[in-house]
Design an enzyme around this catalytic site. Structure first.
Site, short mmCIF file in Angstrom:
data_model
loop_
_atom_site.label_atom_id
_atom_site.label_comp_id
_atom_site.label_asym_id
_atom_site.label_seq_id
_atom_site.Cartn_x
_atom_site.Cartn_y
_atom_site.Cartn_z
N PRO A 2 19.90 62.48 50.15
CA PRO A 2 20.37 62.91 48.86
C PRO A 2 19.37 63.77 48.15
CG PRO A 2 19.36 60.78 48.69
CD PRO A 2 19.00 61.38 49.99
N GLU A 3 19.77 64.93 47.79
CA GLU A 3 19.01 65.72 46.83
C GLU A 3 19.89 65.77 45.58
OE1 GLU A 3 17.30 69.28 48.55
OE2 GLU A 3 17.58 68.49 50.57
N ARG A 116 18.45 53.72 57.32
CA ARG A 116 16.99 53.65 57.46
C ARG A 116 16.30 52.80 56.40
NH1 ARG A 116 14.87 59.62 58.34
NH2 ARG A 116 12.93 58.60 58.83
#
Length: 276
Positions: A2-3, A116
């Site tokens: 996510p940016e 992750r």
DNA sequence: AGGTCGACCTGGCAGC
DNA sequence: TGCTGCCAGGTCGACC
């Protein structure tokens, strides 16, 4: 994942669908996700405390700050969430790999997935005391950004401009994909120290930061690997990437192969002809 | 003071 | 097929 554009898309989706709902039930399938923001883990398992703190509260508002997602709850509590690299917030009846599942008063179910486990969430009573939020630089989509950006960029920073764009203390919300894309559109070599960039070039850079991020928000983000919006759909900005992930492929402007270099341990993509 | 690098995790994929 | 190594969109703290 996510940016800024991806988190903004998720925030907008959730805003439309779960504002006003009460948190009825919370199931934490993996306690590692409930942690002090964004990384340090509590000594003892904090999940029961998290569940107690958020249960039966109403979701009143959802906001994004930088790459963080903030759920404003009734009674002055906030869920602070960060998606790390692979986090997903998805509204769905079931999610087999969910790490946290929240049942809302309407019966909708909100799941957090994170392969992750670089992301996570915690509950806080005072946003002003959260170090991550306090340290964030200016928001590129807020009014007056260009002027503030110019001022920050003119402070004699010696770091390569790519590292500068990624530094959340300098500017909030830009990540590895958009940093490469922004620099390509601005025609600036990612390895160039910030203090060697001319004022007119900096003005172009500031405008491209805003332009690229706005365009990516319109396209609902970039689904390069894991990113999905709150309905489980992909974004479409990956169709408009000019350099990111295109090493060896021809530059869309000059036809020369796109280069890949490693800066501070992360891939940077650029065109050595078009970017000086 | 300010910048760089490894650690935190898991899984997919290319190459042998 | 199966193993190994590399790669991945973020952030922090240790180190220089």
């Amino acid at each position: 994942m996510p940016e800024l554009p991806e988190v903004e898309t998720i925030a907008a989706d959730l805003r439309q669908r779960i504002i006003g709902e009460k948190i009825q039930e919370v199931v934490v399938h993996d306690a590692r996700l409930i942690r002090d923001f964004p990384r340090s883990v509590f000594a003892d398992c904090p999940a029961p405390g998290f569940i107690r703190a958020v249960k039966n509260r109403e979701i009143q508002k959802i906001e994004r700050q930088g790459k963080a997602l903030i759920f404003y709850l009734s009674g002055g509590k906030y869920i602070l969430a960060h998606l790390g690299m692979t986090g997903q917030w998805v509204l769905a009846d079931s999610a087999p790999r969910a790490k946290v599942s929240i049942t809302l008063s309407s019966g909708q179910r909100l799941h957090y997935n994170d392969q992750r486990i670089f992301g996570g969430m915690t509950v806080v009573a005072d946003l002003a005391k959260v170090p991550y939020l306090r340290g964030l630089g200016p928001e590129p989509l807020s009014p007056g950004f260009l002027r503030v950006f110019q001022a920050i960029a003119m402070t004699g920073i010696k770091a390569p401009v790519k590292s500068f764009l990624l530094d959340q203390h300098k500017i909030a919300g830009i990540g590895n994909i958009y940093a490469s894309e922004i620099l390509f559109r601005a025609g600036i070599d990612p390895r160039c120290p910030v203090n060697q960039i001319t004022e007119p070039q900096l003005r172009i850079l500031g405008k491209q930061i805003v332009a690229v991020l706005k365009e990516a928000v319109c396209q609902r983000g970039t689904s390069k690997r894991d990113y999905l919006d709150a309905s489980g759909r992909q974004g479409s900005f990956q169709n408009y990437l000019r350099v990111y992930g295109r090493a060896g492929k021809p530059c869309s402007v000059c036809g020369k192969p796109i280069q890949r270099v490693v800066q501070a341990g992360r891939s940077t993509f650029f065109c050595s002809i078009c970017q000086k």
